[in-house]
Design an enzyme around this catalytic site. Structure first.
Site, PDB file in Angstrom:
ATOM      1  CG  ASP A  87      39.221  42.577  53.082  1.00 20.38           C
ATOM      2  OD1 ASP A  87      38.198  43.104  52.618  1.00 20.38           O
ATOM      3  OD2 ASP A  87      39.284  42.108  54.218  1.00 20.38           O
ATOM      4  CE  LYS A  88      40.997  35.158  48.783  1.00 18.95           C
ATOM      5  NZ  LYS A  88      40.144  34.178  49.529  1.00 18.95           N
TER       6      LYS A  88
END
Length: 469
Positions: free
Chosen positions: A121-122
């Site tokens: 995920d970012k």
């Protein structure tokens, strides 16, 4: 982000109403709701680990050989092998815990060692999860700090809002805020999409109305079409570069006429260690794919800064609306394999991505922190709950990080490979030794007419063999 719902729209179970009221009709319950589908995916996720399959294959091979030889004289099954595996993995898990990675399932260490694709995920993992102001586009203001000052006055520090904090932090002279007293504060809501503050100068008694909010909303406060166009064009340009935009305006006649001062740009900067970690992963043969719920433009801009691939797709556009994660179309399977990442993802998208990659023969690690990540975390060979994850994510994950960032995961994978190398060495030794003993005893008995081994001889031989390992 907050959204406005109108008559006829669907509201998901688990949503929180920030403002307003409406009569609703229940159209789905339990596992048929959007939230329920996520829980259903968690229940169906998971599978047999590669480590378990490998152990069964080794054990079956030796059993077959031993049975054949037992027909002649003797059998030798390495019953200690599962015990050695468990002890080695337990010691490895203890070592990983010292490196800020807690193992909740021992088998995941061997799966981690074989990971060749990491779906990350970012926000908070690749980035700092701290909004920072970028360049300021001036409209009617003469200086960027003038725009930031009005934006800071239209903020309330005690609310600890990330956007407010970023604007206030960017103001060089914090003392100017003390010159004003806030008479009225209207917080952000999804309908108005702006924050408004009414202030009075402590020295001159000047009245000031300050606004910051969505650029398209702030632009409408101006009666000048050229100003409106400049604000919207600036917003579009920032969006293409992956930046969020915030319009700022002021009024000195109690809101009768407004002056658009400028547009602030905001971004979530990458973590200091992210780029190096991604480079290290590439050298170790691990492909990193970005899986995020953020906008595609923001994901691509972040990927550029980190040296990742920018072939990132909008999941809501490429995945079918009624997606069956267990039966992904062939063309979509090919796209998942080739993509560098996906933006605007939902829980079923993450789950489908992981399952498709596994179907293609990859060993997949997946990071996440929320309830919506739980199905993908459980399905992944090495589901990883990042620092600050919810209880649902932690319970579904095989690895739980206690320190933020991607570097902890990369370190855990490296350590897991060392652990697996030890297990591999022992397995090769154990198989070779078992085969040696079986053939030695059988051939000796057949060719040299040795007497059958006594129980004491077998025990002594086993002790001498196992002492080396």
């Amino acid at each position: 982000m907050p959204v406005t719902k109108k008559v006829g729209d669907e509201a998901y179970s688990g949503s929180i109403v920030k403002k307003g009221e409406m009569t609703g009709v229940v159209i789905a319950t339990g596992s048929n709701t959007f939230f329920g589908k996520t829980a259903k995916l968690v229940a169906s996720a998971g599978g047999k680990s590669p480590a378990q399959e490998a152990m069964f294959k080794i054990g079956n091979f030796l059993i077959i050989v031993a049975v054949v030889l037992a027909v002649i004289m003797v059998a030798s099954i390495p019953v200690a092998m599962p015990t050695v595996f468990s002890i080695t993995l337990a010691l490895g898990a203890l070592n990983l815990s010292k490196k800020k990675a807690i193992v909740s399932r021992l088998a995941s260490i061997e799966e981690m060692a074989g990971v060749d694709i990491l779906c990350s995920d970012k926000t908070g993992t690749l980035t700092k999860n701290q909004l920072t102001l970028g360049d300021t586009t001036l409209i009617n203001a003469k200086d960027a700090q003038d725009v930031i000052k009005i934006g800071a006055l239209a903020s309330r520090k005690e609310d600890n809002d990330p956007i407010d904090n970023a604007v206030i932090k960017a103001l060089k002279d914090q003392s100017v805020l003390a010159d004003w007293t806030m008479e009225k504060f209207i917080p952000f809501d999804p309908v108005s999409k702006r924050i408004e503050a009414h202030l009075i100068n402590n020295n001159t008694k000047e009245e000031l109305w300050a606004i910051k909010g969505a650029p398209q909303v702030v632009a409408k406060l101006s009666s000048d079409p050229d100003v409106q166009k400049k604000v919207l064009d600036t917003t579009d340009a920032l969006a293409k570069r992956g930046y969020r935009a915030l319009g700022v305006a002021e009024s000195k006649d109690q809101g009768k006429t407004w002056t658009i001062l400028g547009v602030l740009s905001m971004f979530d900067p990458p973590r200091d260690d992210s780029k190096k970690t991604i480079d290290d992963c590439k050298r170790e043969g691990i492909s990193v794919k970005m899986i995020t719920g953020d906008d595609t433009a923001i994901a691509i801009e972040t990927a550029k800064k980190l040296g990742m691939g920018t072939n990132i797709y909008n999941a809501t556009k490429v995945f079918p609306k009624n997606l069956d994660p267990d039966h992904v179309p062939a063309d979509l399977e090919k796209l998942i394999a080739q993509a560098d990442g996906f933006a605007r993802v939902f829980p079923e998208h993450k789950y489908a991505i992981v399952k498709t990659l596994q179907k293609q023969g990859h060993i997949v690690a997946m990071t996440g922190d929320g309830v919506n990540d739980a199905p993908a975390l459980k399905q992944a060979d090495c589901g990883t709950a990042v620092a600050g994850a919810t209880d649902a994510a932690r319970s579904a994950a095989a690895l739980i990080l206690t320190s933020p960032g991607l570097s902890v995961i990369q370190t855990a994978i490296t350590e897991a490979r060392k652990i697996f190398a030890r297990i591999t060495s022992y397995t090769i030794y154990r198989v070779a030794l078992t085969m040696n003993i079986m053939f030695l005893v059988v051939l000796s008995s057949i060719l040299l007419n040795f007497q059958p081994l006594t129980a004491i001889m077998i025990v002594v031989m086993s002790l001498l063999d196992d002492f080396q390992s």
